[in-house]
Design a protein around this motif. Structure first.
Motif, PDB file in Angstrom:
ATOM      1  N   VAL A   1       0.857  -1.184   0.000  1.00  0.00           N
ATOM      2  CA  VAL A   1       0.000   0.000   0.000  1.00  0.00           C
ATOM      3  C   VAL A   1       0.895   1.236   0.000  1.00  0.00           C
ATOM      4  CG1 VAL A   1      -1.761   1.292   1.256  1.00  0.00           C
ATOM      5  CG2 VAL A   1      -1.813  -1.213   1.245  1.00  0.00           C
ATOM      6  N   PRO A   2       0.672   2.191  -0.904  1.00  0.00           N
ATOM      7  CA  PRO A   2       1.502   3.403  -0.910  1.00  0.00           C
ATOM      8  C   PRO A   2       1.415   4.154   0.423  1.00  0.00           C
ATOM      9  CG  PRO A   2       0.199   3.261  -2.919  1.00  0.00           C
ATOM     10  CD  PRO A   2      -0.315   2.194  -1.991  1.00  0.00           C
ATOM     11  N   LEU A   3       2.465   4.857   0.739  1.00  0.00           N
ATOM     12  CA  LEU A   3       2.480   5.665   1.964  1.00  0.00           C
ATOM     13  C   LEU A   3       1.379   6.721   1.939  1.00  0.00           C
ATOM     14  CD1 LEU A   3       6.331   6.227   2.360  1.00  0.00           C
ATOM     15  CD2 LEU A   3       4.875   4.667   3.688  1.00  0.00           C
ATOM     16  N   LEU A   4       0.959   7.116   3.112  1.00  0.00           N
ATOM     17  CA  LEU A   4       0.009   8.207   3.348  1.00  0.00           C
ATOM     18  C   LEU A   4      -1.459   7.804   3.162  1.00  0.00           C
ATOM     19  CD1 LEU A   4       1.908  11.143   1.592  1.00  0.00           C
ATOM     20  CD2 LEU A   4       2.082  10.382   3.974  1.00  0.00           C
ATOM     21  N   LEU A   5      -1.724   6.550   2.809  1.00  0.00           N
ATOM     22  CA  LEU A   5      -3.116   6.119   2.685  1.00  0.00           C
ATOM     23  C   LEU A   5      -3.643   5.606   4.015  1.00  0.00           C
ATOM     24  CD1 LEU A   5      -3.362   4.271  -0.759  1.00  0.00           C
ATOM     25  CD2 LEU A   5      -3.952   6.638  -0.184  1.00  0.00           C
ATOM     26  N   GLU A   6      -4.900   5.915   4.296  1.00  0.00           N
ATOM     27  CA  GLU A   6      -5.580   5.404   5.482  1.00  0.00           C
ATOM     28  C   GLU A   6      -6.343   4.137   5.114  1.00  0.00           C
ATOM     29  OE1 GLU A   6      -5.184   6.700   8.400  1.00  0.00           O
ATOM     30  OE2 GLU A   6      -4.113   8.517   7.781  1.00  0.00           O
ATOM     31  N   LEU A   7      -6.812   3.416   6.134  1.00  0.00           N
ATOM     32  CA  LEU A   7      -7.565   2.196   5.878  1.00  0.00           C
ATOM     33  C   LEU A   7      -8.805   2.481   5.037  1.00  0.00           C
ATOM     34  CD1 LEU A   7      -8.011  -0.823   6.313  1.00  0.00           C
ATOM     35  CD2 LEU A   7      -9.189  -0.264   8.467  1.00  0.00           C
ATOM     36  N   ASP A   8      -9.499   3.570   5.306  1.00  0.00           N
ATOM     37  CA  ASP A   8     -10.699   3.901   4.523  1.00  0.00           C
ATOM     38  C   ASP A   8     -10.365   4.111   3.051  1.00  0.00           C
ATOM     39  OD1 ASP A   8     -12.318   3.676   6.703  1.00  0.00           O
ATOM     40  OD2 ASP A   8     -12.483   5.848   7.077  1.00  0.00           O
ATOM     41  N   ASP A   9      -9.183   4.655   2.763  1.00  0.00           N
ATOM     42  CA  ASP A   9      -8.756   4.814   1.374  1.00  0.00           C
ATOM     43  C   ASP A   9      -8.617   3.456   0.686  1.00  0.00           C
ATOM     44  OD1 ASP A   9      -8.461   7.659   1.488  1.00  0.00           O
ATOM     45  OD2 ASP A   9      -6.565   7.375   2.553  1.00  0.00           O
TER      46      ASP A   9
END
Length: 474
Positions: free
Chosen positions: A51-59
């Motif tokens: 998963v790319p950095l800066l993403l949240e679970l909701d993303d």
């Protein structure tokens, strides 16, 4: 300590749709019913991606919803009819659970361990296709930050190329979300319900009629007993060896270029020149698996598309070029006749068996997925590099089974620069030493073919040399 919790993905994709199964789905359905509750390795396909950095679970959950909405096969249930026939029902909307595993800082469990556990669990947990979606998601987080997405998809909903397409598409969706960009558009692709309708159309039935006529011709050419038992079987009876080789990957491309053939035809010819050493007849039954993605509208379709074509595989001749020609002819025929009604083909085979004065022999299967991978970037290895690459070759015994449908399965997969050559064989036909020697011989023959011609006598020498090698010397 790893903690587990459940999240949800909600999808909205329009109206429900229903249809009978496609030919590819029907073949997979029938194989499932043949073996379940026993699980076979190909029943469930697993993949994982960062998963790319800066993403949240909701993303991440939002992109999983996009994936489900784009591909009907991922939100399909497969009810069974009273007579055992299957059907497909696409859900236009719904909710599916996502397991979330959180790894706290300093925990000794690695993300590689989490992937290993996921793959193991997926391979032993069948899907309830009547009620459950045919895909399971798991997200691994570190202190609440998403790090990996893993998914397990039923072979009834996706073949290996479909699973790879899902990885590519999900990677693009996550990257776009991380960049704050719009989601890339879905690639044009025929959905399974529409494919099922085509297969029952006039044009679809023409494909089927031609394929069945070809099958009848091939069955009539089969000899009596081309693959006789040669040893006392081991316990369990069927062993699968796997050789992973940078050298074979590079050599196959070099040899194919020199021989003016595809890598798949070259690998099939090498396989056949080795089978010839223990085949009792000038031909043997071989199922050649095809991806069935030549049509542009099917290139990005996510479903179970692959089907096998049975051939009387000719292994006669005096030179390697003779067998290369037979392999080229066989591969062309397989590509032309791979889309067909598998149940109708089974009836043709039963009719041929009933009419024959002797039982029809059982042969093998050849499944080359590796040749479909994109070529690696950069300068490819040359002839001078091959000896050094052989030092990186590894061998393992990843599977043993009490029973299989055929005595011989040859499979090629793996990344573009490192082919994974796999041979599952009945140990009454090939001893474990024979299996290991066969795979090492494929590598060496490919290396020698990259530089020049190889005689059939030389093939026997290579195979005998590797068969006699003790495993401790590897």
């Amino acid at each position: 300590m790893i903690t587990r919790r459940s999240a949800e993905v909600t999808f909205h994709a329009g109206a429900d749709r229903s249809a009978h199964l496609t030919w590819g789905q029907q073949g997979t359905w029938d194989v499932f019913r043949q073996w379940l509750p026993e699980m076979k390795p190909f029943f469930v396909l697993t993949r994982w991606l960062p998963v790319p950095l800066l993403l949240e679970l909701d993303d991440v959950l939002a992109q999983l919803a996009h994936l489900l909405e784009r591909h009907e096969s991922l939100r399909t249930v497969f009810p069974a009819g009273a007579a055992g026939e299957g059907s497909q029902h696409v859900l236009g909307r719904g909710v599916t659970p996502v397991e979330v595993l959180d790894r706290p800082d300093g925990d000794p469990v690695s993300f590689a361990d989490l992937v290993t556990d996921f793959v193991r669990e997926a391979g032993t947990t069948p899907f309830d296709h009547e009620t459950d979606l045919p895909i399971r998601f798991r997200v691994a987080t570190h202190e609440g930050v998403p790090v990996l997405v893993m998914f397990a998809v039923s072979h009834l909903a996706a073949d290996h190329l479909s699973a790879d397409l899902l990885v590519t598409e999900l990677t693009e969706l996550l990257r776009a979300r991380a960049d704050g960009a719009a989601a890339p558009p879905a690639r044009p692709a025929t959905q399974p319900v529409d494919l099922a309708a085509f297969e029952r159309s006039v044009d679809g039935q023409r494909l089927n009629v031609d394929a069945l006529a070809h099958l009848r011709d091939q069955l009539a050419r089969l000899p009596v007993a081309p693959l006789p038992p040669r040893a006392a079987p081991a316990t369990p009876r069927h062993w699968r060896g796997e050789l992973a080789s940078d050298a074979a990957a590079a050599a196959l491309r070099l040899a194919a270029r020199r021989l003016r053939a595809s890598t798949s035809v070259t690998l099939l010819a090498i396989t056949n020149v080795l089978v010839r050493t223990f085949c009792a007849a000038p031909a043997y039954p071989l199922d050649i698996m095809q991806s069935n993605r030549a049509a542009p509208t099917l290139r990005h379709t996510v479903t179970s598309l692959n089907q096998a074509v049975r051939l009387a595989m000719d292994v006669s001749g005096e030179t390697f070029d003779d067998l290369l020609g037979h392999a080229r002819t066989a591969m062309t025929a397989a590509m032309r006749h791979a889309r067909h009604d598998g149940r109708a083909a089974a009836r043709v085979a039963r009719d041929a068996a009933d009419a024959a004065p002797h039982p029809l022999p059982v042969g093998g299967q050849f499944n080359d997925r590796w040749s479909l991978t994109p070529r690696p970037t950069g300068t490819p290895p040359g002839l001078a590099d091959l000896p050094g690459l052989t030092g990186r070759t590894t061998f393992d015994w990843p599977q043993k089974a009490a029973a299989e449908g055929m005595p011989l399965y040859v499979d090629a997969s793996g990344p573009a620069d490192r082919i994974h050559l796999s041979l599952m064989a009945d140990t009454a036909l090939l001893t474990p030493a024979d299996i290991r020697g066969f795979l090492y011989a494929v590598e060496q023959i490919a290396v020698e073919l990259a530089g020049g011609d190889v005689s059939l006598r030389r093939v026997t020498e290579i195979y005998d040399g590797h068969r006699m090698c003790d495993a401790a010397e590897r």
